[in-house]
Write a protein that holds these residues in place. Structure first.
Motif, PDB file in Angstrom:
ATOM      1  N   VAL A  45     -75.699 -57.662  51.366  1.00 10.59           N
ATOM      2  CA  VAL A  45     -76.757 -57.314  50.093  1.00 10.59           C
ATOM      3  C   VAL A  45     -76.306 -56.292  49.497  1.00 10.59           C
ATOM      4  CG1 VAL A  45     -79.017 -57.313  49.360  1.00 10.59           C
ATOM      5  CG2 VAL A  45     -78.261 -59.073  51.199  1.00 10.59           C
ATOM      6  N   PHE A  46     -75.872 -55.177  50.054  1.00 12.39           N
ATOM      7  CA  PHE A  46     -75.954 -53.944  49.338  1.00 12.39           C
ATOM      8  C   PHE A  46     -74.876 -53.921  48.549  1.00 12.39           C
ATOM      9  CE2 PHE A  46     -73.698 -49.679  48.721  1.00 12.39           C
ATOM     10  CZ  PHE A  46     -74.886 -48.727  48.562  1.00 12.39           C
ATOM     11  N   ARG A  47     -73.613 -54.478  48.891  1.00 14.42           N
ATOM     12  CA  ARG A  47     -72.495 -54.694  48.108  1.00 14.42           C
ATOM     13  C   ARG A  47     -72.743 -55.439  46.784  1.00 14.42           C
ATOM     14  NH1 ARG A  47     -69.172 -58.039  50.970  1.00 14.42           N
ATOM     15  NH2 ARG A  47     -67.520 -57.706  49.362  1.00 14.42           N
ATOM     16  N   THR A  48     -73.539 -56.501  47.044  1.00 15.99           N
ATOM     17  CA  THR A  48     -74.013 -57.346  45.759  1.00 15.99           C
ATOM     18  C   THR A  48     -74.876 -56.496  44.828  1.00 15.99           C
ATOM     19  OG1 THR A  48     -73.572 -59.298  47.111  1.00 15.99           O
ATOM     20  CG2 THR A  48     -74.990 -59.604  45.092  1.00 15.99           C
ATOM     21  N   ALA A  49     -75.818 -56.077  45.425  1.00 15.80           N
ATOM     22  CA  ALA A  49     -76.984 -55.195  44.478  1.00 15.80           C
ATOM     23  C   ALA A  49     -76.537 -54.182  44.098  1.00 15.80           C
ATOM     24  CB  ALA A  49     -78.221 -55.069  45.581  1.00 15.80           C
ATOM     25  N   ASN A  50     -75.489 -53.323  44.602  1.00 16.73           N
ATOM     26  CA  ASN A  50     -75.112 -52.111  43.983  1.00 16.73           C
ATOM     27  C   ASN A  50     -73.741 -52.272  43.202  1.00 16.73           C
ATOM     28  OD1 ASN A  50     -77.336 -50.126  44.958  1.00 16.73           O
ATOM     29  ND2 ASN A  50     -76.808 -51.304  46.639  1.00 16.73           N
ATOM     30  N   ARG A  51     -73.367 -53.395  43.178  1.00 18.61           N
ATOM     31  CA  ARG A  51     -72.072 -53.667  42.091  1.00 18.61           C
ATOM     32  C   ARG A  51     -71.983 -53.034  41.065  1.00 18.61           C
ATOM     33  NH1 ARG A  51     -69.584 -59.646  40.885  1.00 18.61           N
ATOM     34  NH2 ARG A  51     -67.318 -58.675  40.411  1.00 18.61           N
ATOM     35  N   HIS A  52     -72.963 -53.029  40.178  1.00 18.31           N
ATOM     36  CA  HIS A  52     -72.514 -52.526  39.040  1.00 18.31           C
ATOM     37  C   HIS A  52     -72.860 -50.854  38.905  1.00 18.31           C
ATOM     38  CE1 HIS A  52     -72.276 -56.431  37.114  1.00 18.31           C
ATOM     39  NE2 HIS A  52     -73.255 -56.722  37.853  1.00 18.31           N
ATOM     40  N   THR A  53     -73.820 -50.538  39.799  1.00 20.68           N
ATOM     41  CA  THR A  53     -73.869 -49.210  40.364  1.00 20.68           C
ATOM     42  C   THR A  53     -72.622 -48.387  40.714  1.00 20.68           C
ATOM     43  OG1 THR A  53     -76.363 -49.327  40.490  1.00 20.68           O
ATOM     44  CG2 THR A  53     -75.342 -47.371  41.011  1.00 20.68           C
ATOM     45  N   PHE A  54     -71.958 -48.952  41.549  1.00 22.81           N
ATOM     46  CA  PHE A  54     -70.799 -48.373  42.034  1.00 22.81           C
ATOM     47  C   PHE A  54     -69.744 -48.430  41.163  1.00 22.81           C
ATOM     48  CE2 PHE A  54     -72.754 -47.643  45.827  1.00 22.81           C
ATOM     49  CZ  PHE A  54     -72.073 -47.029  46.766  1.00 22.81           C
ATOM     50  N   LYS A  55     -69.701 -49.505  40.484  1.00 21.60           N
ATOM     51  CA  LYS A  55     -68.613 -49.686  39.265  1.00 21.60           C
ATOM     52  C   LYS A  55     -68.668 -48.473  38.218  1.00 21.60           C
ATOM     53  CE  LYS A  55     -65.227 -51.739  36.985  1.00 21.60           C
ATOM     54  NZ  LYS A  55     -63.893 -51.872  37.516  1.00 21.60           N
ATOM     55  N   ALA A  56     -69.990 -48.205  37.880  1.00 21.53           N
ATOM     56  CA  ALA A  56     -70.173 -47.313  36.800  1.00 21.53           C
ATOM     57  C   ALA A  56     -69.818 -45.913  37.326  1.00 21.53           C
ATOM     58  CB  ALA A  56     -71.735 -47.387  36.431  1.00 21.53           C
ATOM     59  N   PHE A  58     -68.428 -44.935  40.604  1.00 23.02           N
ATOM     60  CA  PHE A  58     -67.167 -44.735  41.232  1.00 23.02           C
ATOM     61  C   PHE A  58     -65.895 -45.460  40.809  1.00 23.02           C
ATOM     62  CE2 PHE A  58     -70.669 -44.135  44.393  1.00 23.02           C
ATOM     63  CZ  PHE A  58     -70.427 -42.677  44.576  1.00 23.02           C
ATOM     64  N   GLU A  59     -66.103 -46.294  39.748  1.00 27.88           N
ATOM     65  CA  GLU A  59     -65.240 -47.349  39.204  1.00 27.88           C
ATOM     66  C   GLU A  59     -64.602 -48.177  40.303  1.00 27.88           C
ATOM     67  OE1 GLU A  59     -62.459 -44.887  37.081  1.00 27.88           O
ATOM     68  OE2 GLU A  59     -63.969 -44.140  35.595  1.00 27.88           O
ATOM     69  N   ARG A  60     -65.325 -48.644  41.203  1.00 29.59           N
ATOM     70  CA  ARG A  60     -65.080 -49.549  41.996  1.00 29.59           C
ATOM     71  C   ARG A  60     -65.832 -50.817  42.079  1.00 29.59           C
ATOM     72  NH1 ARG A  60     -63.980 -47.923  48.248  1.00 29.59           N
ATOM     73  NH2 ARG A  60     -62.249 -46.903  47.245  1.00 29.59           N
ATOM     74  N   ASP A  61     -65.162 -51.846  41.994  1.00 34.86           N
ATOM     75  CA  ASP A  61     -66.003 -53.193  42.136  1.00 34.86           C
ATOM     76  C   ASP A  61     -65.984 -53.515  43.566  1.00 34.86           C
ATOM     77  OD1 ASP A  61     -66.870 -55.766  41.969  1.00 34.86           O
ATOM     78  OD2 ASP A  61     -65.315 -56.573  40.770  1.00 34.86           O
ATOM     79  N   MET A  62     -67.272 -53.522  44.027  1.00 36.65           N
ATOM     80  CA  MET A  62     -67.599 -53.802  45.537  1.00 36.65           C
ATOM     81  C   MET A  62     -67.341 -55.238  46.124  1.00 36.65           C
ATOM     82  SD  MET A  62     -68.665 -50.764  46.709  1.00 36.65           S
ATOM     83  CE  MET A  62     -69.603 -51.111  48.284  1.00 36.65           C
ATOM     84  N   LEU A  63     -67.191 -55.915  44.888  1.00 30.48           N
ATOM     85  CA  LEU A  63     -66.824 -57.514  45.278  1.00 30.48           C
ATOM     86  C   LEU A  63     -65.518 -57.873  44.961  1.00 30.48           C
ATOM     87  CD1 LEU A  63     -70.379 -59.006  44.254  1.00 30.48           C
ATOM     88  CD2 LEU A  63     -69.663 -58.213  46.532  1.00 30.48           C
ATOM     89  N   ASP A  64     -64.631 -56.854  44.788  1.00 27.50           N
ATOM     90  CA  ASP A  64     -63.239 -57.074  44.199  1.00 27.50           C
ATOM     91  C   ASP A  64     -62.607 -57.938  45.556  1.00 27.50           C
ATOM     92  OD1 ASP A  64     -60.505 -56.954  43.769  1.00 27.50           O
ATOM     93  OD2 ASP A  64     -60.486 -55.143  42.940  1.00 27.50           O
ATOM     94  N   PRO A  65     -61.968 -59.123  45.320  1.00 25.04           N
ATOM     95  CA  PRO A  65     -61.416 -59.720  46.472  1.00 25.04           C
ATOM     96  C   PRO A  65     -60.392 -58.974  47.151  1.00 25.04           C
ATOM     97  CG  PRO A  65     -61.608 -61.240  44.787  1.00 25.04           C
ATOM     98  CD  PRO A  65     -61.861 -59.825  44.027  1.00 25.04           C
ATOM     99  N   ALA A  66     -59.518 -58.009  46.303  1.00 25.98           N
ATOM    100  CA  ALA A  66     -58.820 -57.081  47.093  1.00 25.98           C
ATOM    101  C   ALA A  66     -59.190 -56.186  48.165  1.00 25.98           C
ATOM    102  CB  ALA A  66     -58.006 -56.175  46.106  1.00 25.98           C
ATOM    103  N   HIS A  67     -60.618 -56.167  48.151  1.00 29.96           N
ATOM    104  CA  HIS A  67     -61.288 -55.125  49.188  1.00 29.96           C
ATOM    105  C   HIS A  67     -61.987 -56.021  50.401  1.00 29.96           C
ATOM    106  CE1 HIS A  67     -60.897 -51.589  46.828  1.00 29.96           C
ATOM    107  NE2 HIS A  67     -61.340 -52.163  45.699  1.00 29.96           N
TER     108      HIS A  67
END
Length: 86
Positions: A45-56, A58-67
């Motif tokens: 849930v954290f990865r989904t709920a904070n996806r946009h915050t972490f992107k803004a 840390f410039e990392r997409d928490m749901l990027d398939p590469a991760h």
């Protein structure tokens, strides 16, 4: 209510796994399957709920398939470390 029934299959599987690990002496005796379910769910849930915050921030997409595999391994390591007899 149907909500409790939705989680039962996952909790049943975790309970059986934890019981086998406890019987084998590899898992701690004080483990609550619901706590393990919460740990796994929280990470997901954290990865989904904070996806946009972490992107803004840390410039990392928490749901990027590469991760995905890295996150799966990291979560598995955390759960096993929590379960393991010290």
């Amino acid at each position: 209510s149907t909500l409790p029934g939705l989680a039962n299959p996952a909790l049943d599987v975790l309970t059986r796994i934890i019981e086998r690990g406890h019987a084998a002496g590899t898992f701690r005796a004080d483990v609550d399957p619901l706590d393990v379910h919460m740990m796994i769910s929280s990470f997901c849930v954290f990865r989904t709920a904070n996806r946009h915050t972490f992107k803004a921030i840390f410039e990392r997409d928490m749901l990027d398939p590469a991760h995905r595999e890295h996150h799966r391994r990291m979560l598995g390591d955390m759960v096993v470390a929590y379960l393991a007899v010290q």
